[in-house]
Design a protein around this motif. Structure first.
Motif, PDB file in Angstrom:
ATOM      1  N   LYS B  34      33.540  15.457  29.413  1.00  0.00           N
ATOM      2  CA  LYS B  34      32.325  14.729  29.731  1.00  0.00           C
ATOM      3  C   LYS B  34      32.035  13.721  28.638  1.00  0.00           C
ATOM      4  CE  LYS B  34      28.432  16.916  28.803  1.00  0.00           C
ATOM      5  NZ  LYS B  34      27.752  18.159  29.055  1.00  0.00           N
ATOM      6  N   GLN B  38      32.162   9.556  28.497  1.00  0.00           N
ATOM      7  CA  GLN B  38      31.018   8.730  28.140  1.00  0.00           C
ATOM      8  C   GLN B  38      31.357   7.840  26.961  1.00  0.00           C
ATOM      9  OE1 GLN B  38      27.793  11.390  27.497  1.00  0.00           O
ATOM     10  NE2 GLN B  38      27.384  11.634  29.661  1.00  0.00           N
ATOM     11  N   SER B 213      36.442  20.841  37.252  1.00  0.00           N
ATOM     12  CA  SER B 213      35.678  20.881  36.020  1.00  0.00           C
ATOM     13  C   SER B 213      34.907  22.189  35.912  1.00  0.00           C
ATOM     14  CB  SER B 213      34.726  19.681  35.990  1.00  0.00           C
ATOM     15  OG  SER B 213      33.511  20.032  35.400  1.00  0.00           O
ATOM     16  N   GLN B 242      38.074  15.540  40.171  1.00  0.00           N
ATOM     17  CA  GLN B 242      37.843  14.453  39.225  1.00  0.00           C
ATOM     18  C   GLN B 242      38.838  13.326  39.463  1.00  0.00           C
ATOM     19  OE1 GLN B 242      38.058  15.472  34.942  1.00  0.00           O
ATOM     20  NE2 GLN B 242      36.076  16.352  35.368  1.00  0.00           N
ATOM     21  N   TYR B 267      30.242  14.201  36.769  1.00  0.00           N
ATOM     22  CA  TYR B 267      30.095  13.178  35.750  1.00  0.00           C
ATOM     23  C   TYR B 267      29.756  11.851  36.407  1.00  0.00           C
ATOM     24  CZ  TYR B 267      32.378  16.747  33.031  1.00  0.00           C
ATOM     25  OH  TYR B 267      32.695  17.928  32.436  1.00  0.00           O
ATOM     26  N   TYR B 268      29.087  11.004  35.627  1.00  0.00           N
ATOM     27  CA  TYR B 268      28.572   9.748  36.165  1.00  0.00           C
ATOM     28  C   TYR B 268      29.616   8.919  36.901  1.00  0.00           C
ATOM     29  CZ  TYR B 268      30.871   7.790  32.126  1.00  0.00           C
ATOM     30  OH  TYR B 268      31.820   7.434  31.226  1.00  0.00           O
ATOM     31  N   GLY B 292      25.753  15.487  32.776  1.00  0.00           N
ATOM     32  CA  GLY B 292      26.967  14.690  32.941  1.00  0.00           C
ATOM     33  C   GLY B 292      26.687  13.320  33.545  1.00  0.00           C
TER      34      GLY B 292
END
Lengths: 306, 415
Positions: B34, B38, B213, B242, B267-268, B292
């Motif tokens: 994560k 980022q 994840s 993912q 996640y974003y 996330g």
């Protein structure tokens, strides 16, 4: 029922993209008997070229018809040039070497492109995913019931483009002088050269057409899924390759049929079973096809294949 | 053609091997991936290293009138922005403590080592901090895999360690000298379930989880259990992997169940695209998620589609509390950017450490450890900190609403 129809539409949209990428695989394989594993990554580079062009033109001009055409032309021409360079410097020197050598080089180029593009130096985009600009204003083209089924303009557009390109390629291969040269090179490039066919030029042009197609497919893919990243080519490329093999690699309509089939199967597996099953089913189908009909659904074990 | 088949299979095997190699680093350690993602985005409010920011003034070790705090975090590499935020947060807390006459008549100093976001570098940095610099306490790291490597060394040497923002449950399980000031991952699942049920009054929610994840699966499990216990109904659970970019099949299946919201603890990078495709298919319900999502990339990838969705996070810079607003203003003045959750958590970790140094009878590892363990209702920026017997912070989470290019503070949910 409406769910089924929506799945059908989603699957066709996915399959269309696979089809366009698979056409490139099939063309190159047809002429050179080379599986160009870098094809998916050429597609990825095409997407970033389109991305850069869209931003260079500015957010407003992108949405005009000419803007979209310009984006497609720049990306396709750029990728055609790249395809030429890859063929010239990576594959041509290995042409008389065992076929496995070229295959390994292709995988090498694939990784060089996808990992190189994750660097964040100069014009390279870095590893983070980006949102592809809306170069086509998404419009709902058909809505059934209370938005039970939604068809978008870009979905129809990609399907038409894929079918159009398939017909165009068939025509090129079977109705033109260049196509005849391609088929001759495919049959035996040494003999073709003796007969006065400019083998290198034919192969180079085939690569350029294939790479240009990849860029076009990549842009349609980016319009569809909006998120672009340097690793996108590996995944789409692998799926398109499977589609091409299912259809019979080297066979143009076969690639399209195999790709549409794969897109639909994946969609239904995810929609009605679980996403974990998707790749297992896709590759399972590949194995079964190879076991039962090693040439693919449309493949003939014939000498003449383009 | 027959000769072609074995060659093809060989090639496929190679491709698959190549692909696996590529996906591993992003799917192994929940927390790290994560943060790596980022970091690559270069987002999370990059705290520009301001002039005059801490450059670990060399002090002779063991000097009588200073106490040395060791920091190991990633100042370079893919997670650099997190490390810089962390360092700034700690630096700020130390400066404040020194302005208030230090601890036990001594000034505080920090010694920062860059671990480049790599566990082996983190382990080495901690060894140096302990044996060479003789620090009294260790602060760091952000990524759980680095913290795990550090925790081993700190525990063995008997030096207390506080990680500001490693949320993986296993970090503090390394031993009784390891603490954290953030909540652990599963807690967020509970937070969202409570928020959806009690604040938004939803009774039917669908789940779309990232089944590659551990972070996402953990959040989903807790969310599903708690939401059902509170009388809600999960209309369906779909999954993705993912790196996918097409979620239409899952969303079409979800749409049929007519949920009031969709819980997407991913996640974003995926969530933004999921939001777009949900809207495209006519799913107008809000999405719910966890920390996330916390990245500026979310607004770019999600566009207008993500607006009106909610996610849980450690803190919100918009929280109107005077204490938090003062922290935000001070941080902005010192480092020129709005502090992200990592800066706030690092500041809290340093504050807890300083508080323990004040309370401890002497500066031996054992004494400090015992003082930290007694931390109760400590007023942190990212919520009040009470350490439980597992040395994890029990503290509230905030719920943020995604607006136009930024988040809005909605509410605070307590455990």
């Amino acid at each position: 029922m409406s769910q089924l129809i929506q799945h059908l539409i989603n699957g066709l949209a996915t399959g269309t993209i696979y089809a366009l990428v698979a056409l490139g695989y099939t063309m190159v394989y047809g002429v050179l008997k080379l599986i160009n594993f870098a094809h998916g990554d050429v597609m990825m580079v095409g997407v970033y070229m389109g991305y850069a062009t869209a931003y260079t033109l500015g957010r407003q001009q992108q949405k005009t018809f000419l803007g979209v055409v310009a984006i497609f032309l720049v990306a396709m021409a750029g990728c055609a040039l790249m395809g030429f360079l890859i063929e010239r410097f990576a594959y041509r020197p290995l042409r008389e070497k065992p076929r496995l050598t070229a295959l390994i080089t292709a995988i090498g180029i694939s990784f060089a492109l996808s990992y190189g593009f994750q660097l964040d130096i100069g014009f390279l985009p870095g590893a983070a995913p980006r949102a592809f600009p809306e170069i086509i204003v998404p419009t709902e083209w058909l809505i059934l019931g209370d938005r039970d089924v939604v068809v978008w303009n870009w979905q129809v557009m990609s399907l038409l483009i894929a079918v159009g390109l398939m017909v165009g390629l068939q025509w090129l291969v079977f109705k033109t002088r260049f196509g005849r040269a391609m088929r001759a090179v495919s049959f035996d490039h040494r003999v073709a050269a003796l007969m006065g066919i400019p083998t290198d030029r034919v192969i180079a042009v085939t690569f350029m057409i294939g790479s240009g197609l990849a860029a076009g497919a990549g842009l349609l893919y980016a319009i569809k899924d909006t998120s672009v990243s340097p690793l996108m080519g590996l995944y789409v490329g692998l799926k398109a390759f499977v589609a091409a093999v299912i259809g019979g690699i080297g066979h143009v309509p076969g690639a399209v049929v195999g790709a549409l089939m794969l897109g639909l199967v994946e969609e239904f597996v995810v929609g009605y079973a679980a996403s974990t099953w998707r790749d297992a089913v896709a590759f399972g189908i590949l194995i079964i096809v190879l076991l039962v009909k090693p040439g693919g659904l449309f493949g003939r074990v014939a000498a003449e294949k383009v | 053609m027959r000769r072609f088949a074995p060659m093809l299979l060989a090639a496929l095997a190679m491709m698959v091997a190549g692909c696996e190699k590529k996906t591993q680093p992003t799917s192994t350690e929940t927390d790290t991936s994560k943060q790596a993602a980022q970091g690559q985005g270069g987002t999370a409010a990059p705290a520009t290293p301001a002039p005059g920011a801490p450059s670990a003034t060399p002090t002779p070790p063991g000097e009588a009138n200073t106490l040395l705090l060791g920091v190991a975090t990633s100042l370079t590499g893919g997670q650099a922005t997190f490390g810089i935020s962390t360092r700034n947060g700690i630096d700020m807390a130390i400066k404040e403590a020194n302005a208030a006459d230090g601890v036990k008549g001594k000034k505080l100093e920090m010694r920062v080592y860059d671990d480049q976001g790599k566990p082996e570098e983190a382990a080495q940095a901690v060894t140096r901090l302990i044996t060479q610099d003789k620090v009294v306490i260790i602060l760091g790291d952000v990524a759980s895999s680095n913290s795990l490597a550090m925790a081993e060394k700190a525990q063995a040497a008997g030096v207390p360690m506080i990680t500001p923002s490693s949320t993986n449950p296993s970090v503090t399980e390394k031993g009784d000298f390891i603490f954290r000031v953030c909540f652990i991952d599963p807690f967020q699942g509970f937070v969202m379930a409570k928020f959806a049920r009690e604040n938004l009054k939803f009774s039917k929610v669908a789940v779309l989880q990232d089944n590659k994840s551990a972070y996402s699966i953990g959040l989903t499990d807790v969310f599903t259990r708690k939401f059902t216990e509170m009388g809600g109904k999960i209309t369906g659970t779909e999954s993705y992997s993912q790196g996918d970019t097409d979620y239409r099949a899952q969303l079409t299946a979800i749409k049929k169940t007519q949920p009031e919201a969709i819980y997407v603890p991913g996640y974003y990078s995926e969530v933004g695209v999921i939001a777009r495709q949900a809207r495209e298919l006519g799913l107008k319900v809000p999405l719910l998620g966890g920390d996330g999502w916390d990245s500026e990339k979310l607004y770019e990838l999600g566009g207008t589609a993500i607006q009106g969705s909610y996610f849980s996070n450690h803190y919100s810079p918009d929280n109107p509390e005077a204490r938090i607003q003062k922290f935000v203003a001070d941080y902005k003045a010192a480092y020129g950017s709005v502090p992200d959750a990592l800066a706030a958590l690092a500041y809290d970790a340093a504050k807890v450490a300083i508080d323990a140094l004040k309370k401890a009878p002497d500066t031996s590892g054992k004494a400090i450890r015992d003082a930290i363990a007694q931390t109760k209702d400590f007023p942190g920026i990212a919520g009040a900190i009470t350490l439980d017997e597992k040395r994890n912070a029990v503290k509230p989470a905030v719920v943020l609403k995604v607006g136009d290019g930024k988040t809005e503070y909605v509410t605070t949910v307590s455990p």
